[in-house]
Design a protein around this motif. Sequence first.
Motif, PDB file in Angstrom:
ATOM      1  N   THR A 260      12.112 -45.654   2.894  1.00 42.62           N
ATOM      2  CA  THR A 260      13.116 -46.019   1.897  1.00 42.62           C
ATOM      3  C   THR A 260      13.702 -47.390   2.176  1.00 42.62           C
ATOM      4  OG1 THR A 260      13.677 -43.689   1.550  1.00 42.62           O
ATOM      5  CG2 THR A 260      15.291 -45.322   0.832  1.00 42.62           C
ATOM      6  N   ASN A 261      13.900 -47.719   3.446  1.00 39.64           N
ATOM      7  CA  ASN A 261      14.582 -48.961   3.809  1.00 39.64           C
ATOM      8  C   ASN A 261      13.635 -50.127   4.042  1.00 39.64           C
ATOM      9  OD1 ASN A 261      17.094 -47.612   3.774  1.00 39.64           O
ATOM     10  ND2 ASN A 261      16.795 -46.886   5.874  1.00 39.64           N
ATOM     11  N   TRP A 262      12.324 -49.897   3.886  1.00 37.28           N
ATOM     12  CA  TRP A 262      11.372 -50.987   4.140  1.00 37.28           C
ATOM     13  C   TRP A 262      11.498 -52.073   3.081  1.00 37.28           C
ATOM     14  CZ3 TRP A 262       7.585 -53.723   1.725  1.00 37.28           C
ATOM     15  CH2 TRP A 262       6.745 -54.496   2.531  1.00 37.28           C
ATOM     16  N   VAL A 263      11.562 -53.311   3.515  1.00 37.89           N
ATOM     17  CA  VAL A 263      11.513 -54.477   2.631  1.00 37.89           C
ATOM     18  C   VAL A 263      10.567 -55.486   3.256  1.00 37.89           C
ATOM     19  CG1 VAL A 263      13.797 -54.213   1.558  1.00 37.89           C
ATOM     20  CG2 VAL A 263      13.577 -55.426   3.743  1.00 37.89           C
ATOM     21  N   GLU A 264      10.061 -56.390   2.428  1.00 35.21           N
ATOM     22  CA  GLU A 264       9.039 -57.327   2.909  1.00 35.21           C
ATOM     23  C   GLU A 264       9.544 -58.198   4.049  1.00 35.21           C
ATOM     24  OE1 GLU A 264       5.997 -60.724   1.077  1.00 35.21           O
ATOM     25  OE2 GLU A 264       7.370 -59.615  -0.227  1.00 35.21           O
ATOM     26  N   GLN A 265      10.837 -58.548   4.014  1.00 36.17           N
ATOM     27  CA  GLN A 265      11.376 -59.419   5.063  1.00 36.17           C
ATOM     28  C   GLN A 265      11.300 -58.759   6.438  1.00 36.17           C
ATOM     29  OE1 GLN A 265      12.646 -58.861   2.178  1.00 36.17           O
ATOM     30  NE2 GLN A 265      13.113 -60.809   1.184  1.00 36.17           N
ATOM     31  N   ASN A 266      11.279 -57.424   6.469  1.00 32.66           N
ATOM     32  CA  ASN A 266      11.233 -56.704   7.747  1.00 32.66           C
ATOM     33  C   ASN A 266       9.824 -56.243   8.111  1.00 32.66           C
ATOM     34  OD1 ASN A 266      14.030 -56.974   7.843  1.00 32.66           O
ATOM     35  ND2 ASN A 266      14.387 -54.999   6.845  1.00 32.66           N
ATOM     36  N   ALA A 267       8.818 -56.802   7.463  1.00 33.10           N
ATOM     37  CA  ALA A 267       7.438 -56.400   7.737  1.00 33.10           C
ATOM     38  C   ALA A 267       7.095 -56.652   9.204  1.00 33.10           C
ATOM     39  CB  ALA A 267       6.480 -57.167   6.834  1.00 33.10           C
TER      40      ALA A 267
END
Length: 347
Positions: A260-267
């Motif tokens: 749910t909390n995954w975003v591209e910046q945190n890849a």
Amino acid sequence: MHRTYSMRQSRAPTASQIQNPPPPPSSTKANRLFGRANIGHTFRKSTAGAFGPDLAKKLSTLVKMEKNVMRSMELVGRERMEVAQQLSIWGEACDDDVSDVTDKLGVLIYEIGELEDQFVDRYDQYRVTIKSIRNIEASVQPSRDRKQKITDQIAQLKYKEPNSPKIVVLEQELVRAEAESLVAEAQLSNITREKLKAAFTYQFDALREHSEKLAIIAGFGKHLLELIDDTPVTPGETRNAYDGYEASKAIIQDCEDSLTNWVEQNASVKSNLSQRARTLSQRRHQNRGVGSEGVDLTHQDQQMDRESGLWIPASQHKGGEEEFDDDGEEEHDVDARGREEERAQAA
């Protein structure tokens, strides 16, 4: 025990979906003429380049092949969900630890199926953008054909009736046709570059998100496997009572939170260029638009230029167009012979 095949009962938007709203459902998910059978794949691939302007045939084939890819991914997603359900059904009759873990593994595998369904929707953005390039190519074809037709008529008249007054009229028409073609070709060049970059940005962004979320699920799946006691027992020996129900639920909840909390910046996976690649890329960007006075890098990367086989002299472009012109093949042969004889007489 309540068994569920979806990680979330109510699907609230994930952080990634809030940041990048999901596209509409893929166009491949409806209006199926041939159902799920492979005959649809074969038919689309074999007929893709048989219709439409010559200029757009190759890209039409690519678009149809990508539709086959998407249909295959849809099938994989549905079958993963069915596999997840069957795994959970099988585990019901096993020992407590195996039963609980297979149930939770079924939840994870079902989630993979849903992710693949979402991936198809995003992948369709790439395919639709590529289709827009094909449509532009199809619109440019008439201007090319008109210019070629006038050129052939002029050559034919010069061969048969060198003093014909129609030659002057046709040459004026050719000037107008060349101007029209010049505008169309420039538009095609600009839009091709813009849409190509946009299309593969859609695909690579979707691939990155999909792959990272699959890696998250795989990691938590391995944590679930640690709850199974695989210590060998002797005949008649009883294993310790299973007490991992709360742990398995917590692992599933942690997995849900991570997705749910995954975003591209945190890849987690980063694509880091080498120093040489970074330098050449920056230099290419700086020299963009400079023109003929820009820095020539061909002596550094000759393998990316003419030696690669990708470079085609401008003199060969015209011949390549005529090669695919089936409608005027015979007329082109006559005109070509006429032009050759005219050059021989002039010599």
